[in-house]
Design an enzyme around this catalytic site. Structure first.
Site, mmCIF file in Angstrom:
data_model
loop_
_atom_site.group_PDB
_atom_site.id
_atom_site.type_symbol
_atom_site.label_atom_id
_atom_site.label_comp_id
_atom_site.label_asym_id
_atom_site.label_seq_id
_atom_site.Cartn_x
_atom_site.Cartn_y
_atom_site.Cartn_z
ATOM 1 N N GLY A 189 0.834 -1.197 0.000
ATOM 2 C CA GLY A 189 0.000 0.000 0.000
ATOM 3 C C GLY A 189 0.862 1.237 0.000
ATOM 4 O O GLY A 189 2.076 1.159 0.268
ATOM 5 N N GLN A 231 2.649 9.941 2.039
ATOM 6 C CA GLN A 231 4.014 9.403 2.112
ATOM 7 C C GLN A 231 4.903 9.913 0.974
ATOM 8 O O GLN A 231 6.120 9.816 1.069
ATOM 9 C CB GLN A 231 3.980 7.859 2.080
ATOM 10 N N CYS A 275 5.817 -0.413 7.409
ATOM 11 C CA CYS A 275 5.506 0.854 6.745
ATOM 12 C C CYS A 275 6.719 1.276 5.924
ATOM 13 O O CYS A 275 7.843 1.246 6.435
ATOM 14 C CB CYS A 275 5.167 1.919 7.789
ATOM 15 N N LEU A 276 6.470 1.650 4.672
ATOM 16 C CA LEU A 276 7.574 2.074 3.808
ATOM 17 C C LEU A 276 8.217 3.353 4.333
ATOM 18 O O LEU A 276 9.356 3.651 3.984
ATOM 19 C CB LEU A 276 7.067 2.270 2.373
ATOM 20 N N HIS A 324 -4.511 1.211 7.781
ATOM 21 C CA HIS A 324 -3.158 1.776 7.923
ATOM 22 C C HIS A 324 -2.985 2.974 6.972
ATOM 23 O O HIS A 324 -2.489 4.031 7.377
ATOM 24 C CB HIS A 324 -2.148 0.660 7.615
ATOM 25 N N GLU A 325 -3.412 2.802 5.710
ATOM 26 C CA GLU A 325 -3.242 3.881 4.726
ATOM 27 C C GLU A 325 -4.157 5.066 5.045
ATOM 28 O O GLU A 325 -3.765 6.220 4.869
ATOM 29 C CB GLU A 325 -3.518 3.374 3.298
ATOM 30 N N HIS A 383 -2.548 7.258 7.476
ATOM 31 C CA HIS A 383 -1.578 8.189 6.863
ATOM 32 C C HIS A 383 -2.279 9.470 6.408
ATOM 33 O O HIS A 383 -1.748 10.563 6.576
ATOM 34 C CB HIS A 383 -0.898 7.546 5.655
HETATM 35 O O1 K1U Z 1 4.016 2.239 4.005
HETATM 36 C C1 K1U Z 1 2.907 1.755 3.807
HETATM 37 O O2 K1U Z 1 1.902 2.336 4.174
HETATM 38 C C2 K1U Z 1 2.829 0.420 3.099
HETATM 39 C C3 K1U Z 1 2.823 -0.744 4.050
HETATM 40 C C4 K1U Z 1 1.405 -1.260 4.168
HETATM 41 C C5 K1U Z 1 1.118 -2.228 5.274
HETATM 42 C C6 K1U Z 1 1.820 -3.402 5.432
HETATM 43 C C7 K1U Z 1 1.501 -4.276 6.442
HETATM 44 C C8 K1U Z 1 0.455 -4.011 7.278
HETATM 45 C C9 K1U Z 1 -0.235 -2.837 7.127
HETATM 46 C C10 K1U Z 1 0.089 -1.942 6.121
HETATM 47 C C11 K1U Z 1 3.748 -1.815 3.481
HETATM 48 O O3 K1U Z 1 3.585 -2.261 2.402
HETATM 49 S S1 K1U Z 1 5.037 -2.345 4.485
HETATM 50 C C12 K1U Z 1 5.951 -3.546 3.561
HETATM 51 C C13 K1U Z 1 5.237 -4.798 3.220
HETATM 52 O O4 K1U Z 1 5.172 -5.090 2.058
HETATM 53 C C14 K1U Z 1 4.580 -5.702 4.201
HETATM 54 C C15 K1U Z 1 4.872 -5.708 5.545
HETATM 55 C C16 K1U Z 1 4.223 -6.569 6.411
HETATM 56 C C17 K1U Z 1 3.285 -7.462 5.943
HETATM 57 C C18 K1U Z 1 2.991 -7.449 4.592
HETATM 58 C C19 K1U Z 1 3.646 -6.602 3.731
HETATM 59 ZN ZN ZN Z 2 2.642 3.212 6.163
#
Ligand code: K1U
Ligand code: ZN
Length: 170
Positions: A46, A51, A92-93, A134-135, A138
């Site tokens: 996401g 961001q 989170c990125l 989560h998004e 943000h």
């Molecule tokens: O930065 C962000 O908002 C993107 C974030 C989204 C997210 C991941 C996991 C749980 C809630 C929200 C990411 O993509 S983090 C990297 C990722 O690919 C990931 C991390 C944990 C589980 C699954 C994917």
């Molecule tokens: Zn995030």
């Protein structure tokens, strides 16, 4: 299309509250294309416009295994959230390398516009529901580490600042 730089916590711009999109036009469609490219390049599931330092209510998501089911949510609003909660590990990125548990509603319904400006309702559960919540955080200037204890949050902040100093020195 272009890769956009992702803001890193504790950048204060991550706490900006996003404004509603006034018109889903060519500018917003170009932003969506750039956000999708940036999300896929960073291996995220996401990305919120906040961001990439754009403070308008735009989210892109792809939780599919094949990474071929992009979802675009413009001006998203949660219309229903289950009372049942689940705790899941989030990343989170904008907070690279940090994963921790956050409690969220297990299921939600969201009303939003797509990139054509068409209204749609999404019913989500599991990882998709977690990712949308989560998004959407943000977009209101909230980063997931704010759900953690002050002790954990301060450790994460110090770690991010140290990494930034080391990058600047290199
Ligand atoms: O930065 C962000 O908002 C993107 C974030 C989204 C997210 C991941 C996991 C749980 C809630 C929200 C990411 O993509 S983090 C990297 C990722 O690919 C990931 C991390 C944990 C589980 C699954 C994917
Ligand atoms: Zn995030």
């Amino acid at each position: 299309m272009a890769l956009l730089p992702i803001l890193v916590y504790p950048d204060p711009r991550l706490h900006t509250v996003a404004k509603p999109v006034q018109a889903v036009d060519a500018r917003i469609r170009a932003l969506v294309a750039d956000m999708l490219e940036t999300m896929y390049d960073a291996s995220g599931i996401g990305l919120a416009a906040t961001q990439v330092d754009v403070h308008e209510r735009v989210i892109v998501i792809d939780t599919s295994e094949e990474r071929n089911q992009p979802m675009v949510l413009i001006n998203p609003e949660i219309t229903w959230a289950s009372a049942e909660k689940q705790v899941g590990d989030e990343g989170c990125l904008s907070v690279p390398g940090i994963y921790d548990g956050v409690e969220r509603s297990s299921s939600i319904k969201v009303q939003a516009l797509d990139e054509q400006g068409q209204s749609r309702e999404v019913a989500a559960e599991g990882l998709l529901a977690v990712c949308i919540q989560h998004e959407m955080d943000h977009l209101r200037g909230k980063v997931f580490v704010e759900y953690l204890s002050p002790l954990k949050r301060n450790r994460i902040k110090s770690k991010m600042l140290k990494a930034r100093r080391e990058t600047e020195r290199a």
